[in-house]
Enzyme design. Structure first.
Site, PDB file in Angstrom:
ATOM      1  N   SER A 118      24.216   4.115  14.190  1.00 41.21           N
ATOM      2  CA  SER A 118      23.947   2.765  14.695  1.00 41.21           C
ATOM      3  C   SER A 118      25.223   2.092  15.157  1.00 41.21           C
ATOM      4  O   SER A 118      26.311   2.345  14.648  1.00 41.21           O
ATOM      5  CB  SER A 118      23.312   1.917  13.591  1.00 41.21           C
ATOM      6  OG  SER A 118      22.002   2.336  13.375  1.00 41.21           O
ATOM      7  N   HIS A 120      18.778  13.241  12.919  1.00 40.65           N
ATOM      8  CA  HIS A 120      19.253  12.310  11.900  1.00 40.65           C
ATOM      9  C   HIS A 120      17.997  11.648  11.340  1.00 40.65           C
ATOM     10  O   HIS A 120      17.158  11.164  12.111  1.00 40.65           O
ATOM     11  CB  HIS A 120      20.186  11.266  12.523  1.00 40.65           C
ATOM     12  CG  HIS A 120      20.374  10.079  11.630  1.00 40.65           C
ATOM     13  ND1 HIS A 120      20.922  10.209  10.375  1.00 40.65           N
ATOM     14  CD2 HIS A 120      20.057   8.756  11.774  1.00 40.65           C
ATOM     15  CE1 HIS A 120      20.951   9.012   9.794  1.00 40.65           C
ATOM     16  NE2 HIS A 120      20.427   8.122  10.616  1.00 40.65           N
ATOM     17  N   CYS A 180      26.197   6.568  10.897  1.00 39.97           N
ATOM     18  CA  CYS A 180      25.742   7.902  10.469  1.00 39.97           C
ATOM     19  C   CYS A 180      26.269   9.020  11.363  1.00 39.97           C
ATOM     20  O   CYS A 180      25.922  10.189  11.174  1.00 39.97           O
ATOM     21  CB  CYS A 180      24.217   7.946  10.446  1.00 39.97           C
ATOM     22  SG  CYS A 180      23.521   6.625   9.453  1.00 39.97           S
ATOM     23  N   THR A 218      13.937   2.950   2.512  1.00 41.56           N
ATOM     24  CA  THR A 218      14.715   3.945   3.280  1.00 41.56           C
ATOM     25  C   THR A 218      16.133   4.100   2.711  1.00 41.56           C
ATOM     26  O   THR A 218      17.049   4.481   3.423  1.00 41.56           O
ATOM     27  CB  THR A 218      14.771   3.586   4.783  1.00 41.56           C
ATOM     28  OG1 THR A 218      15.518   2.367   4.964  1.00 41.56           O
ATOM     29  CG2 THR A 218      13.401   3.393   5.373  1.00 41.56           C
ATOM     30  N   ASN A 231      17.590   8.431   2.798  1.00 45.19           N
ATOM     31  CA  ASN A 231      18.635   8.408   3.817  1.00 45.19           C
ATOM     32  C   ASN A 231      19.989   8.647   3.152  1.00 45.19           C
ATOM     33  O   ASN A 231      20.343   7.961   2.193  1.00 45.19           O
ATOM     34  CB  ASN A 231      18.638   7.052   4.543  1.00 45.19           C
ATOM     35  CG  ASN A 231      19.471   7.097   5.830  1.00 45.19           C
ATOM     36  OD1 ASN A 231      20.085   8.117   6.155  1.00 45.19           O
ATOM     37  ND2 ASN A 231      19.470   5.999   6.569  1.00 45.19           N
ATOM     38  N   LYS A 253       8.694  10.265  15.248  1.00 45.97           N
ATOM     39  CA  LYS A 253       8.441   9.354  16.380  1.00 45.97           C
ATOM     40  C   LYS A 253       9.281   9.760  17.598  1.00 45.97           C
ATOM     41  O   LYS A 253       8.815   9.723  18.722  1.00 45.97           O
ATOM     42  CB  LYS A 253       8.789   7.908  15.975  1.00 45.97           C
ATOM     43  CG  LYS A 253       7.816   7.341  14.965  1.00 45.97           C
ATOM     44  CD  LYS A 253       7.726   5.840  15.030  1.00 45.97           C
ATOM     45  CE  LYS A 253       8.726   5.135  14.173  1.00 45.97           C
ATOM     46  NZ  LYS A 253       8.384   3.697  14.034  1.00 45.97           N
ATOM     47  N   GLU A 300      30.184   5.944   5.740  1.00 46.07           N
ATOM     48  CA  GLU A 300      30.139   4.513   6.036  1.00 46.07           C
ATOM     49  C   GLU A 300      30.038   3.738   4.727  1.00 46.07           C
ATOM     50  O   GLU A 300      29.770   2.539   4.718  1.00 46.07           O
ATOM     51  CB  GLU A 300      28.998   4.171   6.994  1.00 46.07           C
ATOM     52  CG  GLU A 300      27.635   4.682   6.592  1.00 46.07           C
ATOM     53  CD  GLU A 300      26.560   4.386   7.617  1.00 46.07           C
ATOM     54  OE1 GLU A 300      26.386   3.211   7.969  1.00 46.07           O
ATOM     55  OE2 GLU A 300      25.887   5.338   8.067  1.00 46.07           O
ATOM     56  N   ASP A 308       0.858  -1.189   0.000  1.00 41.25           N
ATOM     57  CA  ASP A 308       0.000   0.000   0.000  1.00 41.25           C
ATOM     58  C   ASP A 308       0.898   1.244   0.000  1.00 41.25           C
ATOM     59  O   ASP A 308       1.747   1.385   0.900  1.00 41.25           O
ATOM     60  CB  ASP A 308      -0.882  -0.035   1.251  1.00 41.25           C
ATOM     61  CG  ASP A 308      -1.856   1.124   1.302  1.00 41.25           C
ATOM     62  OD1 ASP A 308      -2.916   0.959   1.917  1.00 41.25           O
ATOM     63  OD2 ASP A 308      -1.565   2.215   0.745  1.00 41.25           O
ATOM     64  N   SER A 365      16.461  -1.230  15.705  1.00 41.41           N
ATOM     65  CA  SER A 365      17.139   0.026  15.348  1.00 41.41           C
ATOM     66  C   SER A 365      16.246   1.230  15.671  1.00 41.41           C
ATOM     67  O   SER A 365      16.722   2.252  16.163  1.00 41.41           O
ATOM     68  CB  SER A 365      17.566   0.034  13.874  1.00 41.41           C
ATOM     69  OG  SER A 365      16.465   0.180  13.008  1.00 41.41           O
TER      70      SER A 365
HETATM   71  N1  CAA Z   1      -0.636   3.653   5.610  1.00 43.17           N
HETATM   72  C1  CAA Z   1       0.007   4.381   6.561  1.00 43.17           C
HETATM   73  N2  CAA Z   1       0.941   3.838   7.405  1.00 43.17           N
HETATM   74  C2  CAA Z   1       1.223   2.527   7.253  1.00 43.17           C
HETATM   75  C3  CAA Z   1       0.620   1.728   6.277  1.00 43.17           C
HETATM   76  C4  CAA Z   1      -0.379   2.327   5.427  1.00 43.17           C
HETATM   77  N3  CAA Z   1      -0.997   1.644   4.483  1.00 43.17           N
HETATM   78  N4  CAA Z   1       1.124   0.488   6.373  1.00 43.17           N
HETATM   79  C5  CAA Z   1       2.041   0.513   7.381  1.00 43.17           C
HETATM   80  N5  CAA Z   1       2.102   1.745   7.897  1.00 43.17           N
HETATM   81  C6  CAA Z   1       2.990   2.231   8.964  1.00 43.17           C
HETATM   82  C7  CAA Z   1       3.151   1.264  10.126  1.00 43.17           C
HETATM   83  O1  CAA Z   1       2.077   1.355  11.040  1.00 43.17           O
HETATM   84  C8  CAA Z   1       4.471   1.755  10.714  1.00 43.17           C
HETATM   85  O2  CAA Z   1       4.252   2.930  11.461  1.00 43.17           O
HETATM   86  P1  CAA Z   1       4.947   3.118  12.916  1.00 43.17           P
HETATM   87  O3  CAA Z   1       6.444   3.052  12.658  1.00 43.17           O
HETATM   88  O4  CAA Z   1       4.493   4.453  13.366  1.00 43.17           O
HETATM   89  O5  CAA Z   1       4.500   1.983  13.761  1.00 43.17           O
HETATM   90  C9  CAA Z   1       5.262   2.197   9.467  1.00 43.17           C
HETATM   91  O6  CAA Z   1       4.301   2.326   8.413  1.00 43.17           O
HETATM   92  C10 CAA Z   1       6.315   1.197   9.025  1.00 43.17           C
HETATM   93  O7  CAA Z   1       5.696  -0.052   8.944  1.00 43.17           O
HETATM   94  P2  CAA Z   1       6.429  -1.363   9.474  1.00 43.17           P
HETATM   95  O8  CAA Z   1       7.052  -1.134  10.806  1.00 43.17           O
HETATM   96  O9  CAA Z   1       5.505  -2.515   9.298  1.00 43.17           O
HETATM   97  O10 CAA Z   1       7.571  -1.438   8.350  1.00 43.17           O
HETATM   98  P3  CAA Z   1       8.698  -2.482   8.131  1.00 43.17           P
HETATM   99  O11 CAA Z   1       8.657  -3.560   9.150  1.00 43.17           O
HETATM  100  O12 CAA Z   1       8.603  -2.881   6.708  1.00 43.17           O
HETATM  101  O13 CAA Z   1      10.064  -1.668   8.334  1.00 43.17           O
HETATM  102  C11 CAA Z   1      11.735  -0.105   8.878  1.00 43.17           C
HETATM  103  C12 CAA Z   1      10.227  -0.315   8.575  1.00 43.17           C
HETATM  104  C13 CAA Z   1      12.109  -0.877  10.148  1.00 43.17           C
HETATM  105  C14 CAA Z   1      11.990   1.369   9.077  1.00 43.17           C
HETATM  106  C15 CAA Z   1      12.559  -0.637   7.672  1.00 43.17           C
HETATM  107  O14 CAA Z   1      12.299   0.140   6.548  1.00 43.17           O
HETATM  108  C16 CAA Z   1      14.057  -0.649   7.933  1.00 43.17           C
HETATM  109  O15 CAA Z   1      14.588  -1.627   8.465  1.00 43.17           O
HETATM  110  N6  CAA Z   1      14.794   0.459   7.541  1.00 43.17           N
HETATM  111  C17 CAA Z   1      16.221   0.571   7.749  1.00 43.17           C
HETATM  112  C18 CAA Z   1      16.585   0.770   9.200  1.00 43.17           C
HETATM  113  C19 CAA Z   1      16.309   2.157   9.729  1.00 43.17           C
HETATM  114  O16 CAA Z   1      16.193   3.100   9.009  1.00 43.17           O
HETATM  115  N7  CAA Z   1      16.251   2.266  11.073  1.00 43.17           N
HETATM  116  C20 CAA Z   1      16.053   3.538  11.698  1.00 43.17           C
HETATM  117  C21 CAA Z   1      16.833   3.679  12.978  1.00 43.17           C
HETATM  118  S1  CAA Z   1      18.555   3.271  12.722  1.00 43.17           S
HETATM  119  C22 CAA Z   1      19.277   4.695  12.148  1.00 43.17           C
HETATM  120  O17 CAA Z   1      18.741   5.749  12.250  1.00 43.17           O
HETATM  121  C23 CAA Z   1      20.614   4.568  11.466  1.00 43.17           C
HETATM  122  C24 CAA Z   1      20.428   4.571  10.010  1.00 43.17           C
HETATM  123  O18 CAA Z   1      20.489   5.601   9.355  1.00 43.17           O
HETATM  124  C25 CAA Z   1      20.158   3.295   9.354  1.00 43.17           C
END
Ligand code: CAA
Length: 388
Positions: A308, A233, A111, A152, A275, A242, A79, A29, A201
């Protein structure tokens, strides 16, 4: 003596993918990518761009002849460096035409690298007030096609000129820090893609943010009401939102409203770039300063850096009078508007392209890449960079 950010340059490659189309291609979606993750477009780097070329392109945007003579230290946070031995800083030092009596080095802590570089630059300038330091944050974020982290990804670089009597942001002397040995996101030496424990993370990011924020308040006596804006960041723009939610209630209602408005301004560029790891916090600062019109002299901006693995830092700075004259907002908007949209097939094709790993030579087609500094090829295991 005030020390801080005197100039900010930015570069992102000329390709992007539309997140709605990526969502359709991944049977997802679009609301998840656009709202749940908070990303609209994702920058994609062609093979003619790597962390060195992107950093050089960002640096060339801001350095004049006087800066090139005054810079005596180049600190390159990345990185996604291109060599295990030679630092990207040495290549950028050459490509940007900086005078030779300089120190050049690469810093790594996910980062967080560019933030460490800024703090080192502050110390160096305190001892050598005439010096200027070029700080670079440049990365290509890659998790893999159809991976959880795919929406991302991104690519780009920020260049910061740090000096005494800065014209944009005077940095405060206090910082709050936290280091903990955790495995939330990492990239083993053999892999060109990052590994991540996504949920952990996110939790770690928020834990680090609240910890360093509370310590910053204790150390400085300042509260959220003293902040005109907070930049984060931004691995994706929902992440900062968040983290903000965890503390926003500490501010008066009036301040909450204005902090929320500033937050929207601070994510405008990140939302359409993705990112960029080390440069991400500073892209958010740039977005705030170039997209926002409400900030005035002396306004205090909080900055949260997270790398991280993990290191977190909260620090701050105050805006200088007339900072607007030194911002390059129109140029940056033009760069973003002039990018070419890739179809999902084209993006996947580019994603899979890589430089030879068997020692063979390659000549890259640089004519299609509008950037001044490009990677022209590899010969005898040596990358050939040119400034067109
Ligand atoms: N409409 C609106 N929102 C929706 C939706 C829809 N149809 N479907 C899902 N969502 C929302 C979910 O409710 C969720 O919201 P919340 O975070 O507020 O709960 C959001 O979309 C994401 O959904 P999921 O958690 O199900 O998504 P996911 O499991 O596929 O993964 C992620 C999301 C963990 C960010 C993934 O993209 C990822 O691993 N990214 C890389 C890691 C990252 O960026 N981590 C951030 C912290 S680490 C850091 O900052 C260092 C760095 O640079 C990497």
């Amino acid at each position: 003596m005030e020390i801080g950010i005197d100039k900010i340059g930015f570069y992102t490659p000329h390709f992007y993918v539309d997140m709605e189309k990526l969502a359709h291609a991944r049977d997802t979606d679009p609301g998840k990518y656009l709202v749940g993750i908070g990303q609209e477009k994702m920058a994609v780097a062609p093979t003619t761009q790597d962390s060195v070329t992107m950093a050089a392109n960002a640096a060339l945007e801001i350095l004049d002849d006087e800066d090139k003579q005054a810079v005596d230290m180049v600190l390159f946070g990345t990185e996604t460096g291109v060599d295990h031995s030679k630092s990207g800083a040495v290549w950028v030092h050459h490509l940007a035409g900086i005078q030779p009596r300089a120190r050049a080095v690469e810093l790594k802590q996910a980062c967080y690298g560019a933030t460490a570089a800024i703090q080192l630059a502050m110390g160096h300038i305190a001892l050598n007030p005439e010096s200027k330091v070029l700080v670079l944050g440049s990365d290509i974020a890659k998790y893999g096609l159809r991976s959880g982290g795919e929406p991302t990804q991104g690519a780009g670089a920020v260049a910061l000129l740090i000096s005494a009597n800065p014209r944009i942001l005077a940095l405060d002397k206090e910082q709050a820090l936290l280091t903990e040995d955790i495995m939330d996101f990492w990239r083993p030496i053999h892999s060109d893609k990052a590994f991540v424990d996504g949920k952990f993370s996110n939790e770690s990011y928020i834990k680090f943010f609240t910890t360093v924020w509370n310590e910053y308040k204790e150390k400085t006596g300042r509260t959220l009401d003293d902040m005109a804006a907070i930049c984060f960041h931004l691995p994706y723009t929902k992440m900062g939102r968040k983290a903000f939610r965890a503390i926003i209630d500490e501010a008066s209602e009036e301040v909450q409203e204005s902090l929320k408005e500033r937050y929207e301004e601070s994510i405008a560029y990140n939302k359409v770039v993705g990112n960029i790891y080390t440069g991400s916090l500073y892209l958010s600062l740039l977005s705030l300063l170039e997209q926002g019109e409400e900030l005035t002299e002396g306004a205090r901006i909080g900055l949260f850096s997270y790398g991280s693995g993990a290191v977190g830092e909260f620090f701050s700075g105050t805006l200088k009078a007339g900072y607007q004259q030194y911002m390059l907002g129109e140029k940056h908007q033009e760069m973003l508007d002039n990018r070419k949209e890739l179809s999902i097939e084209e993006y996947e094709d580019i994603f899979e392209q890589s430089l030879p790993t068997d020692g063979s030579a390659i000549e890259l087609e640089v004519e299609e890449d509008p950037a001044p500094v490009v990677l022209a090829g590899v010969r005898d295991e040596i990358r050939e960079y040119i400034n067109k």
